[in-house]
Design an enzyme around this catalytic site. Structure first.
Site, short mmCIF file in Angstrom:
data_model
loop_
_atom_site.label_atom_id
_atom_site.label_comp_id
_atom_site.label_asym_id
_atom_site.label_seq_id
_atom_site.Cartn_x
_atom_site.Cartn_y
_atom_site.Cartn_z
N THR A 72 -1.57 8.40 5.33
CA THR A 72 -2.60 9.37 4.93
C THR A 72 -3.85 9.19 5.80
O THR A 72 -4.55 10.15 6.12
CB THR A 72 -3.03 9.11 3.46
OG1 THR A 72 -1.90 8.81 2.70
CG2 THR A 72 -3.78 10.28 2.87
N GLY B 18 -6.04 5.42 1.65
CA GLY B 18 -5.87 6.87 1.57
C GLY B 18 -5.09 7.20 0.33
O GLY B 18 -3.93 6.82 0.21
N HIS B 19 -5.73 7.80 -0.63
CA HIS B 19 -5.05 8.16 -1.87
C HIS B 19 -4.79 9.67 -1.89
O HIS B 19 -5.73 10.45 -1.79
CB HIS B 19 -5.88 7.75 -3.09
CG HIS B 19 -5.97 6.27 -3.24
ND1 HIS B 19 -6.81 5.64 -4.12
CD2 HIS B 19 -5.28 5.28 -2.63
CE1 HIS B 19 -6.64 4.33 -4.03
NE2 HIS B 19 -5.72 4.10 -3.12
N GLY C 175 -3.12 6.65 -6.15
CA GLY C 175 -4.04 7.76 -6.42
C GLY C 175 -3.49 8.68 -7.49
O GLY C 175 -4.19 9.12 -8.39
N LYS C 176 -2.20 8.95 -7.39
CA LYS C 176 -1.57 9.85 -8.34
C LYS C 176 -1.56 9.25 -9.76
O LYS C 176 -1.84 9.95 -10.74
CB LYS C 176 -0.13 10.10 -7.87
CG LYS C 176 0.58 11.03 -8.77
CD LYS C 176 2.02 11.19 -8.47
CE LYS C 176 2.56 12.11 -9.54
NZ LYS C 176 3.97 12.33 -9.47
N PRO D 198 3.80 6.67 11.47
CA PRO D 198 5.03 6.59 10.68
C PRO D 198 5.08 5.22 9.99
O PRO D 198 4.74 4.21 10.61
CB PRO D 198 6.15 6.71 11.71
CG PRO D 198 5.53 6.64 13.05
CD PRO D 198 4.05 6.76 12.90
N GLY E 25 0.82 -1.21 0.00
CA GLY E 25 0.00 0.00 0.00
C GLY E 25 0.85 1.25 0.00
O GLY E 25 2.08 1.19 0.15
N ASP E 26 0.17 2.39 -0.22
CA ASP E 26 0.84 3.69 -0.21
C ASP E 26 1.88 3.83 -1.31
O ASP E 26 2.88 4.52 -1.16
CB ASP E 26 1.49 3.97 1.17
CG ASP E 26 0.54 3.66 2.31
OD1 ASP E 26 -0.59 4.16 2.24
OD2 ASP E 26 0.89 2.91 3.22
P1 IMP Z 1 -7.38 -2.83 8.04
O1 IMP Z 1 -7.53 -2.79 6.56
O2 IMP Z 1 -7.70 -1.53 8.71
O3 IMP Z 1 -8.08 -3.99 8.67
O4 IMP Z 1 -5.81 -3.06 8.37
C1 IMP Z 1 -5.14 -4.28 8.06
C2 IMP Z 1 -3.71 -4.02 7.67
O5 IMP Z 1 -3.67 -3.42 6.38
C3 IMP Z 1 -2.95 -3.08 8.59
O6 IMP Z 1 -1.59 -3.47 8.65
C4 IMP Z 1 -3.07 -1.74 7.87
O7 IMP Z 1 -2.02 -0.86 8.24
C5 IMP Z 1 -2.96 -2.19 6.45
N1 IMP Z 1 -3.61 -1.29 5.49
C6 IMP Z 1 -4.91 -1.22 5.18
N2 IMP Z 1 -5.12 -0.33 4.22
C7 IMP Z 1 -3.94 0.18 3.89
C8 IMP Z 1 -3.50 1.14 2.93
O8 IMP Z 1 -4.28 1.70 2.14
N3 IMP Z 1 -2.18 1.41 2.92
C9 IMP Z 1 -1.30 0.78 3.73
N4 IMP Z 1 -1.65 -0.14 4.62
C10 IMP Z 1 -2.96 -0.43 4.71
#
Ligand code: IMP
Length: 451
Positions: free
Chosen positions: A317, A49-50, A26-27, A322, A21-22
């Site tokens: 986001t 979060g985009h 989005g960009k 961190p 992720g991240d």
């Molecule tokens: P949940 O989706 O809130 O249940 O989180 C499960 C795991 O996925 C955790 O480690 C979150 O930090 C990670 N996670 C969920 N969505 C994102 C994202 O968009 N970016 C990065 N990590 C994510």
């Protein structure tokens, strides 16, 4: 900015994260949007979060597809998404306040499941219970975003305790369902040791029916809508939230989210068959990051990791946490490319790597017993004790933020991308060197053929 049409681009495409992720999806979606008519979210919820930067304006979108920032596009929140209606309304209001039109250009599936306040309470209560049981702060839990994602998907699978967006449009039906759900949910929350304020069905029904009324113009059968658009010859871009290594089936289980966030989630989460997707863009950061718990073989718990975090502004986001930072893990990326059927890579945040004397890329893992593998293992327990096997490449000193073409990149940066292409086996077609729309360029030839 990318040109609006490009004959090499097949009609329908998907954008998916190849790491945790991240990656800057989005960009990339925002840039590709010029070439597509409909932008579709098919998984996840407000955990995503985009961030999109348009000029000096920075937009953080959680539920609404990034295509909302471009005029004349239909933005669809598909049936596979779990929607927090109040968060969605906040996002709509926030966009309108900043002059972004939100009307017919936003459509929400009547079958998307609803994230209710008790889902967020359950999410937090379970995380806290797991932490207490482990006896260590920050240990034992998944490290979720506490946005209620897992509990909402659990209700979807359990069926009898689920609410869908269409239910918000019928007050008496909503109340009837909540009368069943609330008693059961209170008992579950108490069992988790949560400090619960009583759930009152009537209050919740009134509150969420009101949210439903505001969202009524947007709620529809998005499966027929999408197929009507496709039959009319319009082009669709699927926007993956989260990323392949967080996929419930193919990620580093149990440290994953609760949806199929690889491209495999598209058919189920949108109602469009997989064979209708002509091109998959895999988004890869030039290094690796992860938020929350779980295996991260190339993690750097040292000043190099801190420097990457600082240069990359690696803070969540959605949660502001961190992010854990480390070197690029190409074993993981190659696995995601395979699972997602990615055709091309968009490499983001390459500019963050300026200033290092040398850069490391993970090309294999050494298991705890000393044996070596070049295969990713999507299972946290089985990855325990793995250490990275690195190739070391020369770094570059020059800042890249003004590069507008692959020939502008220092030779070492070109070699870095050539290494990625050779290892993973697909071209790096897009390169991003800064947060702005103008700081991404397309490379029509392969980097691997340059070195
Ligand atoms: P949940 O989706 O809130 O249940 O989180 C499960 C795991 O996925 C955790 O480690 C979150 O930090 C990670 N996670 C969920 N969505 C994102 C994202 O968009 N970016 C990065 N990590 C994510």
């Amino acid at each position: 900015m990318l040109p609006p049409t490009n004959n090499r681009v097949p009609p329908n495409a998907a954008v998916v994260g190849l790491q945790w992720g991240d990656e800057g999806k989005g960009k990339i979606v925002d840039l590709l949007t010029a070439r597509y008519d409909c932008i579709v979210r098919y998984n996840g919820g407000a955990n995503a979060g985009h961030t999109v930067q348009v000029g000096t304006e920075r937009y953080a979108l959680h539920l609404i597809p990034s295509g909302i920032l471009s005029k004349g596009k239909i933005n669809i929140v598909g049936n596979g998404v779990v929607v927090d209606p109040e968060k969605l309304l906040d996002e709509v209001d926030g966009l309108r306040k900043r002059g972004v039109a939100v009307g017919d250009n936003l459509r929400i599936s009547d079958r998307a499941h609803v994230v209710m306040p008790y889902h967020k309470e359950q999410d937090a209560a379970l995380e806290e219970l797991l932490e207490q049981k482990s006896g260590k702060v920050g240990a034992g839990q998944i490290g979720t975003t506490r946005r209620g994602i897992g509990p909402a998907y659990s209700d979807k699978v359990r069926r009898s305790t689920a609410l869908r967006m269409g239910d918000l449009l019928n007050h008496s039906l909503l109340l009837r369902k909540l009368e069943t759900i609330c008693g059961l949910r209170m008992a579950e929350l108490e069992a988790l040791g949560a400090n619960v304020t009583p759930l009152v069905p009537q209050e919740l029904a009134d509150r969420f029916a009101a949210a439903g009324e505001r969202l009524r113009p947007h709620i529809t059968d998005t499966v027929y809508l999408l197929h009507d658009e496709l039959r009319a010859g319009r082009h669709v871009l699927f926007e993956g939230a989260n990323a392949c290594l967080l996929d419930i089936d193919h990620g580093t289980f149990p440290y994953v989210t609760s949806s199929n966030c690889s491209t495999l989630g598209i058919p189920a989460g949108s109602g469009v068959p997989g064979r209708m997707i002509g091109k998959v863009y895999g988004i890869m950061k030039a290094y690796s990051t992860r938020v929350g718990g779980g295996p991260f073989i190339t993690e750097l718990l040292d000043p190099t990791g801190d420097l990457i975090r600082k240069r990359g502004r690696e803070y969540g986001t959605t949660t502001g946490r961190p992010r854990r930072c480390g070197w690029l893990d190409l074993v993981a990326v190659k696995y995601s490319v395979m699972v997602c059927g990615a055709d091309a890579i968009a490499c983001t945040l390459l500019d963050v790597l300026s200033g290092f004397d040398e850069l490391k890329i993970c090309v294999g893992y050494r298991r705890a017993d000393g044996t070596i593998t070049d295969r990713f293992v999507p299972d946290a327990e089985r990855m325990e004790g793995f250490t990275p096997i690195y190739e070391t490449l020369p770094g570059w000193q020059r800042e890249l933020t003004d590069c507008t073409d692959r020939d502008d990149l220092p030779r070492e940066a070109q070699s870095y991308l050539a290494f990625v292409e050779r290892f993973v086996g697909i071209p790096v077609e897009l390169v991003s060197v800064g947060p702005e729309r103008t700081q991404t360029f397309e490379s029509t030839a392969r980097f691997a053929s340059m070195s």
